[in-house]
Design an enzyme around this catalytic site. Structure first.
Site, PDB file in Angstrom:
ATOM      1  N   ASP A 122       0.890  -1.162   0.000  1.00  0.00           N
ATOM      2  CA  ASP A 122       0.000   0.000   0.000  1.00  0.00           C
ATOM      3  C   ASP A 122       0.932   1.217   0.000  1.00  0.00           C
ATOM      4  O   ASP A 122       2.119   1.106   0.335  1.00  0.00           O
ATOM      5  CB  ASP A 122      -0.861  -0.042   1.273  1.00  0.00           C
ATOM      6  CG  ASP A 122      -1.529   1.275   1.565  1.00  0.00           C
ATOM      7  OD1 ASP A 122      -2.246   1.784   0.679  1.00  0.00           O
ATOM      8  OD2 ASP A 122      -1.312   1.823   2.662  1.00  0.00           O
TER       9      ASP A 122
ATOM     10  N   ASP B 204      -0.110   5.171   0.880  1.00  0.00           N
ATOM     11  CA  ASP B 204      -0.329   6.176   1.932  1.00  0.00           C
ATOM     12  C   ASP B 204      -0.492   5.535   3.307  1.00  0.00           C
ATOM     13  O   ASP B 204      -1.348   4.695   3.502  1.00  0.00           O
ATOM     14  CB  ASP B 204      -1.557   7.021   1.585  1.00  0.00           C
ATOM     15  CG  ASP B 204      -1.297   7.866   0.349  1.00  0.00           C
ATOM     16  OD1 ASP B 204      -2.054   7.718  -0.624  1.00  0.00           O
ATOM     17  OD2 ASP B 204      -0.322   8.622   0.340  1.00  0.00           O
TER      18      ASP B 204
ATOM     19  N   GLY C  19      -9.923   7.317  -1.250  1.00  0.00           N
ATOM     20  CA  GLY C  19     -10.003   8.083  -2.492  1.00  0.00           C
ATOM     21  C   GLY C  19     -10.322   9.542  -2.217  1.00  0.00           C
ATOM     22  O   GLY C  19     -11.339   9.841  -1.570  1.00  0.00           O
TER      23      GLY C  19
ATOM     24  N   HIS D  15      -9.957  18.346  -6.714  1.00  0.00           N
ATOM     25  CA  HIS D  15      -8.991  17.264  -6.533  1.00  0.00           C
ATOM     26  C   HIS D  15      -7.742  17.488  -7.380  1.00  0.00           C
ATOM     27  O   HIS D  15      -6.619  17.169  -6.968  1.00  0.00           O
ATOM     28  CB  HIS D  15      -9.627  15.907  -6.853  1.00  0.00           C
ATOM     29  CG  HIS D  15      -8.798  14.769  -6.370  1.00  0.00           C
ATOM     30  ND1 HIS D  15      -8.069  13.963  -7.201  1.00  0.00           N
ATOM     31  CD2 HIS D  15      -8.527  14.347  -5.107  1.00  0.00           C
ATOM     32  CE1 HIS D  15      -7.403  13.079  -6.490  1.00  0.00           C
ATOM     33  NE2 HIS D  15      -7.671  13.294  -5.220  1.00  0.00           N
TER      34      HIS D  15
END
Ligand code: XBP
Ligand code: MG
Length: 241
Positions: A8, A10, A50, A82
Site C-alpha cells: 500500500d 499512503d 479516495g 482534486h
C-alpha cells in the site's frame, strides 16, 4: 512459498496523510470554499478511500441541500478541487515534505536482492506515487515495482478488493504466494478480500482501527527482515492448509 510483496502507499510506504490534509485545505482555500479540515475530522474522513470520494462524502454531509440537477456540476467541482489538491500535494512531496517510513527502503532492497517480485496496490492517484517514490528512491524507482495498481486502474476503492485482485492477476500469482503490507482497516479488508495475508503498520490516523485478521500488527517495518516475513507467511499458510 512467498514470491511477492504488495505495498500500500499512503500510511504504509510513508506517513503522507498530514501532507494530503494540507493539500486538501490549500485547494479549498484556493477555490474560496470556507472549508478547513482538521486532523480529528480528517481521521474520520479517511474512512472513505479516495480523495474525490472523500470530498464528495464531506460535501454531502455539509451541504446536503446543494443538489445540482444531474450531478454534473458537483462532479466537475470535485474533479477541479482534486486536481488542485493533487498539484499542491505533488509540490509538497517534491520539496521533501515526506520520507519513507522506517524499514521500508531496507525491506524493498532486501526483497529485490532475494528476487522477490514487488507491486503497489493503492487508492491514491498515480502522480502521487511517482512524486513520493521519485523523491525517496530516485528517478528509476519504477524499476523496483513490476506491477502498480492505483486510482487510475482500479476505480473501486478499498475496502473493495479490486486493486488487490488486479495486482495478483497481473502478477499471475495465487494470493497464497504473496503478502500485503497495509496501514488501515480499509486496506486490510481489501487485501483479505483478495485472499492475501496482510502485515499492518498503523499510524496516527489508523492506530484506532480494527485490525482483526491481520497476520501481524507492527509499530513499523524497522528491523523487519525478509526472513521474518517468510516465516510468518509460511506458518500461516501451513495453519490455513
Ligand atoms: C489512501 C487514500 C488516498 C489518499 C489521498 O490511499 O485513501 O485517497 O488519502 O490520495 P492508500 P488521493 O492508503 O490506499 O495508499 O487524493 O490521490 O486519493
Ligand atoms: Mg494506506
Amino acid at each position: 512459498m512467498l514470491k511477492a510483496l504488495i505495498f500500500d502507499v499512503d500510511g504504509t510506504l510513508a506517513d503522507t496523510e498530514r501532507v494530503h490534509l494540507a493539500a486538501f485545505n490549500a485547494a479549498f482555500a484556493a477555490e474560496g470554499l470556507g472549508w478547513q479540515w482538521d486532523e480529528a475530522l480528517y481521521t474520520r474522513l479517511l474512512e472513505v478511500s479516495g480523495g474525490k470520494e472523500r470530498i464528495r462524502h464531506y460535501w454531502q454531509q455539509v451541504h446536503p441541500e446543494r443538489q445540482d440537477i444531474d450531478g454534473t456540476e458537483l462532479r466537475a467541482l470535485i474533479d477541479r478541487l482534486h486536481e488542485i489538491k493533487t498539484a499542491y500535494y505533488e509540490e509538497a512531496v517534491r520539496q521533501g515534505a515526506v520520507q519513507l517510513r522506517p524499514g521500508v527502503l531496507e525491506l524493498i532492497e532486501q526483497a529485490r536482492r532475494a528476487g522477490l517480485r514487488l507491486a503497489i496496490a493503492t487508492t491514491t492517484s498515480p502522480v502521487n506515487i511517482a512524486a513520493l517514490l521519485r523523491s525517496a528512491m530516485g528517478p528509476d524507482w519504477q524499476l523496483a515495482f513490476e506491477v502498480i495498481e492505483d486510482a487510475s486502474t482500479a476505480p473501486r476503492k478499498k475496502p473493495h478488493p479490486q486493486v488487490y485482485l488486479q495486482t495478483l492477476a497481473r502478477l499471475n500469482l495465487p494470493a497464497a504466494q504473496a503478502l500485503a503490507l497495509e496501514d488501515s482497516a480499509n486496506g486490510l479488508q481489501a487485501a483479505r478480500g483478495a485472499g492475501l495475508l496482510t502485515v499492518i503498520t498503523p499510524n496516527v490516523f489508523t492506530a484506532h482501527h480494527d485490525f482483526t485478521g491481520a497476520l501481524r500488527v507492527l509499530d513499523s517495518l524497522a528491523g523487519v527482515e525478509l526472513d521474518m516475513l517468510r516465516q510468518w507467511h509460511a506458518a500461516a499458510n501451513v495453519a490455513a492448509a
